[in-house]
Design a protein around this motif. Structure first.
Motif, PDB file in Angstrom:
ATOM      1  N   ILE A   1     -33.809  29.330  35.758  1.00 21.06           N
ATOM      2  CA  ILE A   1     -32.918  28.625  34.831  1.00 21.06           C
ATOM      3  C   ILE A   1     -33.225  29.043  33.400  1.00 21.06           C
ATOM      4  N   GLY A   2     -34.522  29.136  33.069  1.00 21.41           N
ATOM      5  CA  GLY A   2     -34.892  29.575  31.725  1.00 21.41           C
ATOM      6  C   GLY A   2     -34.402  30.972  31.422  1.00 21.41           C
ATOM      7  N   ALA A   3     -34.560  31.887  32.375  1.00 23.11           N
ATOM      8  CA  ALA A   3     -34.196  33.279  32.134  1.00 23.11           C
ATOM      9  C   ALA A   3     -32.697  33.523  32.211  1.00 23.11           C
ATOM     10  N   GLU A   4     -32.023  32.872  33.180  1.00 24.71           N
ATOM     11  CA  GLU A   4     -30.621  33.190  33.440  1.00 24.71           C
ATOM     12  C   GLU A   4     -29.639  32.217  32.801  1.00 24.71           C
ATOM     13  N   THR A   5     -29.979  30.925  32.778  1.00 24.56           N
ATOM     14  CA  THR A   5     -29.052  29.936  32.210  1.00 24.56           C
ATOM     15  C   THR A   5     -29.211  29.831  30.700  1.00 24.56           C
ATOM     16  N   PHE A   6     -30.471  29.792  30.231  1.00 24.60           N
ATOM     17  CA  PHE A   6     -30.728  29.630  28.791  1.00 24.60           C
ATOM     18  C   PHE A   6     -31.102  30.942  28.118  1.00 24.60           C
ATOM     19  N   HIS A   7     -31.126  32.044  28.881  1.00 21.35           N
ATOM     20  CA  HIS A   7     -31.281  33.401  28.346  1.00 21.35           C
ATOM     21  C   HIS A   7     -32.540  33.562  27.497  1.00 21.35           C
ATOM     22  N   LEU A   8     -33.649  32.989  27.962  1.00 18.29           N
ATOM     23  CA  LEU A   8     -34.923  33.176  27.270  1.00 18.29           C
ATOM     24  C   LEU A   8     -35.439  34.582  27.562  1.00 18.29           C
ATOM     25  N   THR A   9     -35.875  35.277  26.529  1.00 19.26           N
ATOM     26  CA  THR A   9     -36.311  36.664  26.693  1.00 19.26           C
ATOM     27  C   THR A   9     -37.832  36.809  26.760  1.00 19.26           C
ATOM     28  N   SER A  10     -38.559  35.819  26.287  1.00 21.11           N
ATOM     29  CA  SER A  10     -40.026  35.867  26.325  1.00 21.11           C
ATOM     30  C   SER A  10     -40.531  35.142  27.565  1.00 21.11           C
ATOM     31  N   ASP A  11     -41.450  35.779  28.299  1.00 28.17           N
ATOM     32  CA  ASP A  11     -42.028  35.118  29.466  1.00 28.17           C
ATOM     33  C   ASP A  11     -42.812  33.878  29.065  1.00 28.17           C
ATOM     34  N   LEU A  12     -43.486  33.921  27.919  1.00 30.36           N
ATOM     35  CA  LEU A  12     -44.227  32.749  27.459  1.00 30.36           C
ATOM     36  C   LEU A  12     -43.281  31.584  27.189  1.00 30.36           C
ATOM     37  N   ALA A  13     -42.103  31.869  26.652  1.00 29.88           N
ATOM     38  CA  ALA A  13     -41.120  30.805  26.420  1.00 29.88           C
ATOM     39  C   ALA A  13     -40.633  30.227  27.746  1.00 29.88           C
ATOM     40  N   VAL A  14     -40.406  31.092  28.737  1.00 30.21           N
ATOM     41  CA  VAL A  14     -39.987  30.602  30.053  1.00 30.21           C
ATOM     42  C   VAL A  14     -41.058  29.694  30.644  1.00 30.21           C
ATOM     43  N   PHE A  15     -42.328  30.082  30.477  1.00 29.80           N
ATOM     44  CA  PHE A  15     -43.421  29.321  31.073  1.00 29.80           C
ATOM     45  C   PHE A  15     -43.800  28.083  30.263  1.00 29.80           C
ATOM     46  N   SER A  16     -43.094  27.835  29.153  1.00 24.78           N
ATOM     47  CA  SER A  16     -43.437  26.686  28.301  1.00 24.78           C
ATOM     48  C   SER A  16     -43.273  25.362  29.037  1.00 24.78           C
ATOM     49  N   PHE A  17     -42.375  25.285  30.013  1.00 24.35           N
ATOM     50  CA  PHE A  17     -42.227  24.033  30.752  1.00 24.35           C
ATOM     51  C   PHE A  17     -43.469  23.752  31.596  1.00 24.35           C
TER      52      PHE A  17
END
Length: 421
Positions: free
Chosen positions: A51-67
């Motif tokens: 969801i982080g990568a595809e729905t909210f288009h986060l480009t940083s892995d650290l940002a994706v893993f923030s949850f």
């Protein structure tokens, strides 16, 4: 066979006894409650990184893993607070409070308009998990007494992680059929309603703690308080220190695979159903495996299972990379070893901490251990995010394998299988 201690009336008609057989109904209710606890966090294992990568288009892995960082830090702090709160509130009250905090979580995951809402939902989820999981394990240990701590812990963790795995598997299939949101997340409503309802029914275990205190061979002891217990568990007691570091690395692995595996295997061509299978298999084996390992913990001791389980997990990461040209096989093989290794470690660690802690300060000691253990979720997400952004996802797997092997060796040197008060 369960060990029965003597009668102290909880009411004019119901004597208090310690033992699994003597408290099977309450124990069973708590098993079902913890299945709901595990199911709620299982909602996130397959879909949320995507969801982080595809729905909210986060480009940083650290940002994706923030949850995961938000979840891990909050759960760790709640575990620590839960031990101290047991001095002021009954375990049942804290259990119910945890479920009340968790009510918004499935709705936020299903319809969050921004990534920040997902992170905020994981703060609530961390509080929910810290209170509910802490109280179910404490209450089961209270009920069965010292002779069956390994089995009680194994059954508790089996229920939670088997449900987590089944939910991760189910959400993968639902996401394949209906999309990443909202269908997969809304099954969490069932877990919240069921868990809260049963928590209102189950009886508190304060009378069982009082009975164990009266029967304890070391005699009565005053609780030293939360901070002295934190220091004793984290640093002064060699065995408790060894258990705490092993717990942290164990859940560092969980936090790392939580974020990395969906992204890694998606990059290598696997679909949501296959990723759901991998993410579901690991906690299923982790859960069901703790039933036999809980028995073994009570029969052969804590330290051999802890050291062995950590080394098996390290081998699981090695297989994930060695077989990556066949990604489904790599994912399944890694999940099997990670699940079995964790199943070997988990009940042994909690039983070891319970051995070392007098009942008067056991809840605080377990809270401290669980603080360090669940801080591993956040540590795993941070390590994975930094290494993945700098060196790639494969580097995070190498780091996890090395850290886990070192932790297993340290556990073998530090942990003792004798009760030390």
């Amino acid at each position: 066979m369960s060990t029965t201690f003597s009668v102290r009336p909880a009411s004019p008609h119901r004597p208090v006894r310690l033992g699994l057989r003597e408290n099977w109904l309450q124990f069973t209710l708590l098993v079902v409650v913890n299945a709901c606890v595990g199911g709620l966090v299982g909602l996130e294992r397959t879909t949320v990184p995507l969801i982080g990568a595809e729905t909210f288009h986060l480009t940083s892995d650290l940002a994706v893993f923030s949850f995961i960082i938000a979840f891990g830090v909050t759960k760790a702090l709640t575990n620590l607070a839960a031990g101290a709160l047991t001095a002021r509130f009954r375990r049942k009250q804290l259990l119910v409070a945890g479920w009340l905090v968790g009510i918004p979580v499935p709705f936020a995951l299903a319809w969050a308009p921004a990534w920040e809402w997902i992170v905020a939902a994981n703060v609530l989820l961390g509080i929910n998990q810290g209170l509910t999981w802490s109280m179910t394990v404490n209450m089961k240990i209270d009920l069965v007494g010292p002779a069956r701590r390994g089995l009680a812990t194994g059954l508790n963790e089996a229920a939670g992680y088997a449900s987590l795995g089944a939910t991760a598997l189910l959400t993968g299939y639902l996401a394949t059929a209906y999309g990443l949101r909202p269908a997969p997340e809304l099954i969490g409503v069932v877990f919240v309603v069921t868990g809260l309802a049963l928590s209102l029914v189950v009886r508190d275990t304060a009378a069982h703690v009082a009975l164990e205190l009266a029967q304890h061979p070391a005699g009565k002891e005053q609780s030293p308080g939360p901070w002295p217990t934190f220091v004793r568990t984290s640093r002064r007691n060699r065995s408790l220190r060894g258990a705490s570091q092993a717990g942290l690395i164990n859940n560092l692995n969980d936090g790392l695979t939580w974020g990395v595996f969906p992204l890694l295997f998606t990059q290598h061509g696997l679909g949501l159903a296959a990723i759901g299978l991998i993410k579901g298999l690991y906690p299923l084996l982790r859960g069901f495996g703790q039933i036999p390992t809980g028995h073994l913990v009570d029969r052969i001791g804590r330290k051999p299972l802890i050291a062995t389980g950590m080394l098996v997990q390290s081998a699981g990461f090695v297989l994930a990379l060695a077989l990556l040209d066949r990604p489904l096989l790599a994912g399944i093989a890694s999940a099997v070893l990670l699940g079995l290794g964790t199943a070997t470690v988990y009940p042994a660690l909690i039983a070891s901490v319970s051995d070392q802690a007098h009942p008067a300060w056991r809840a605080n000691a377990l809270g401290t251990y669980r603080f360090w253990r669940d801080l591993g979720y956040a540590a795993g997400a941070v390590v994975a995010g930094i290494l993945a952004d700098a060196l790639g996802l494969n580097a995070t797997i190498v780091a996890a394998a090395a850290l886990t092997a070192v932790s297993g060796i340290a556990a073998a040197r530090l942990i003792t299988d004798r009760t030390a008060h």
